[in-house]
Design a protein around this motif. Structure first.
Motif, PDB file in Angstrom:
ATOM      1  N   GLU A  25      69.576 -12.420  79.427  1.00  0.00           N
ATOM      2  CA  GLU A  25      70.538 -11.333  79.278  1.00  0.00           C
ATOM      3  C   GLU A  25      71.020 -10.922  80.668  1.00  0.00           C
ATOM      4  N   ILE A  26      72.317 -10.684  80.790  1.00  0.00           N
ATOM      5  CA  ILE A  26      72.862 -10.292  82.090  1.00  0.00           C
ATOM      6  C   ILE A  26      73.415  -8.871  82.076  1.00  0.00           C
ATOM      7  N   TRP A  27      73.219  -8.151  80.980  1.00  0.00           N
ATOM      8  CA  TRP A  27      73.724  -6.781  80.888  1.00  0.00           C
ATOM      9  C   TRP A  27      72.988  -5.897  81.880  1.00  0.00           C
ATOM     10  N   ASN A  28      73.637  -4.836  82.325  1.00  0.00           N
ATOM     11  CA  ASN A  28      72.944  -3.887  83.189  1.00  0.00           C
ATOM     12  C   ASN A  28      72.050  -3.006  82.328  1.00  0.00           C
ATOM     13  N   GLN A  29      71.406  -2.006  82.929  1.00  0.00           N
ATOM     14  CA  GLN A  29      70.424  -1.196  82.183  1.00  0.00           C
ATOM     15  C   GLN A  29      71.042  -0.405  81.030  1.00  0.00           C
ATOM     16  N   GLN A  61      77.316  -3.517  74.739  1.00  0.00           N
ATOM     17  CA  GLN A  61      76.677  -4.255  73.650  1.00  0.00           C
ATOM     18  C   GLN A  61      75.927  -3.269  72.769  1.00  0.00           C
ATOM     19  N   ARG A  62      76.309  -3.241  71.497  1.00  0.00           N
ATOM     20  CA  ARG A  62      75.636  -2.388  70.511  1.00  0.00           C
ATOM     21  C   ARG A  62      75.134  -3.283  69.388  1.00  0.00           C
ATOM     22  N   GLU A  63      73.883  -3.661  69.477  1.00  0.00           N
ATOM     23  CA  GLU A  63      73.254  -4.555  68.516  1.00  0.00           C
ATOM     24  C   GLU A  63      74.085  -5.810  68.326  1.00  0.00           C
ATOM     25  N   ALA A  64      74.719  -6.018  67.162  1.00  0.00           N
ATOM     26  CA  ALA A  64      75.423  -7.275  66.900  1.00  0.00           C
ATOM     27  C   ALA A  64      76.903  -7.222  67.263  1.00  0.00           C
ATOM     28  N   LEU A  65      77.385  -6.089  67.793  1.00  0.00           N
ATOM     29  CA  LEU A  65      78.808  -6.008  68.107  1.00  0.00           C
ATOM     30  C   LEU A  65      79.021  -5.396  69.487  1.00  0.00           C
ATOM     31  N   PHE A  66      80.252  -5.461  69.932  1.00  0.00           N
ATOM     32  CA  PHE A  66      80.641  -4.890  71.212  1.00  0.00           C
ATOM     33  C   PHE A  66      81.517  -3.674  70.963  1.00  0.00           C
ATOM     34  N   SER A  67      81.369  -2.659  71.804  1.00  0.00           N
ATOM     35  CA  SER A  67      82.324  -1.554  71.800  1.00  0.00           C
ATOM     36  C   SER A  67      82.995  -1.539  73.169  1.00  0.00           C
ATOM     37  N   THR A  68      84.188  -1.007  73.220  1.00  0.00           N
ATOM     38  CA  THR A  68      84.947  -1.029  74.464  1.00  0.00           C
ATOM     39  C   THR A  68      85.559   0.329  74.748  1.00  0.00           C
ATOM     40  N   LYS A  69      85.795   0.570  76.022  1.00  0.00           N
ATOM     41  CA  LYS A  69      86.588   1.717  76.444  1.00  0.00           C
ATOM     42  C   LYS A  69      87.187   1.401  77.800  1.00  0.00           C
ATOM     43  N   PHE A  70      88.134   2.215  78.212  1.00  0.00           N
ATOM     44  CA  PHE A  70      88.817   1.976  79.468  1.00  0.00           C
ATOM     45  C   PHE A  70      87.837   2.095  80.631  1.00  0.00           C
ATOM     46  N   TYR A  71      87.980   1.216  81.626  1.00  0.00           N
ATOM     47  CA  TYR A  71      87.127   1.224  82.807  1.00  0.00           C
ATOM     48  C   TYR A  71      87.997   1.304  84.057  1.00  0.00           C
ATOM     49  N   CYS A 107      90.032   1.529  73.790  1.00  0.00           N
ATOM     50  CA  CYS A 107      88.903   2.347  73.345  1.00  0.00           C
ATOM     51  C   CYS A 107      88.495   2.004  71.914  1.00  0.00           C
ATOM     52  N   PHE A 108      87.196   1.875  71.711  1.00  0.00           N
ATOM     53  CA  PHE A 108      86.615   1.464  70.438  1.00  0.00           C
ATOM     54  C   PHE A 108      86.561   2.613  69.433  1.00  0.00           C
ATOM     55  N   SER A 109      86.254   3.822  69.912  1.00  0.00           N
ATOM     56  CA  SER A 109      86.063   4.956  69.000  1.00  0.00           C
ATOM     57  C   SER A 109      87.061   6.069  69.306  1.00  0.00           C
ATOM     58  N   TRP A 110      87.221   6.977  68.326  1.00  0.00           N
ATOM     59  CA  TRP A 110      88.120   8.109  68.523  1.00  0.00           C
ATOM     60  C   TRP A 110      87.592   9.033  69.610  1.00  0.00           C
ATOM     61  N   ASN A 111      86.275   9.145  69.754  1.00  0.00           N
ATOM     62  CA  ASN A 111      85.710   9.974  70.833  1.00  0.00           C
ATOM     63  C   ASN A 111      86.099   9.415  72.201  1.00  0.00           C
TER      64      ASN A 111
END
Length: 143
Positions: free
Chosen positions: A56-60, A73-83, A119-123
């Motif tokens: 795995e190469i993800w950060n903490q 990475q959220r379990e079996a899927l990815f979520s995204t937001k602006f970076y 962005c993945f979610s409305w929040n």
């Protein structure tokens, strides 16, 4: 495979061409010797790979930035937001500039479209819109 001894000027159109040619050569050699990953995305010399196995190469926080998207990475899927990189000061065209109004309006619509597409979610969309509002206020745009 390659030793760089010289380069092209930053921002030169040749830089993109050379990077694409080089990365295409690297991809060809690598994919001849290994199994194709589940997902492989490249933009010039930035790559995002989702492999079937390996370390795995993800950060903490299980997040990695790719271009202007933060992928989590959220379990079996990815979520995204602006970076946005920390060195970005959030500056844009000032409202008092002599530029045409359509350019100023396009800044606002670009920020909104970016929030909705990245962005993945409305929040996360709401959080990004709050940041956009602050950037616009800081650059002389009305509330």
């Amino acid at each position: 495979m390659y030793t760089q001894i010289d380069g092209v000027a930053m921002g030169s159109p040749l830089g993109v061409l050379f990077a694409n040619c080089y990365m295409g050569t690297v991809e060809q050699r690598v994919f001849e010797s290994i199994n194709q990953p589940r997902m492989y995305v490249r933009y010039i010399d930035d790559t995002f790979i989702s492999a079937n196995s390996g370390e795995e190469i993800w950060n903490q926080d299980h997040c990695l930035p790719f271009l202007d998207v933060l992928v989590e990475q959220r379990e079996a899927l990815f979520s995204t937001k602006f970076y946005m990189k920390t060195m970005n000061l959030g500056m844009c065209m000032n409202r008092a500039s002599k530029s045409p109004k359509r350019y100023k309006r396009s800044i606002i619509s670009t920020y909104i479209r970016r929030a909705l597409s990245h962005c993945f979610s409305w929040n996360d969309i709401h959080e990004e819109m709050e940041c956009v509002a602050q950037v616009l206020v800081d650059n002389g745009h009305p509330n």
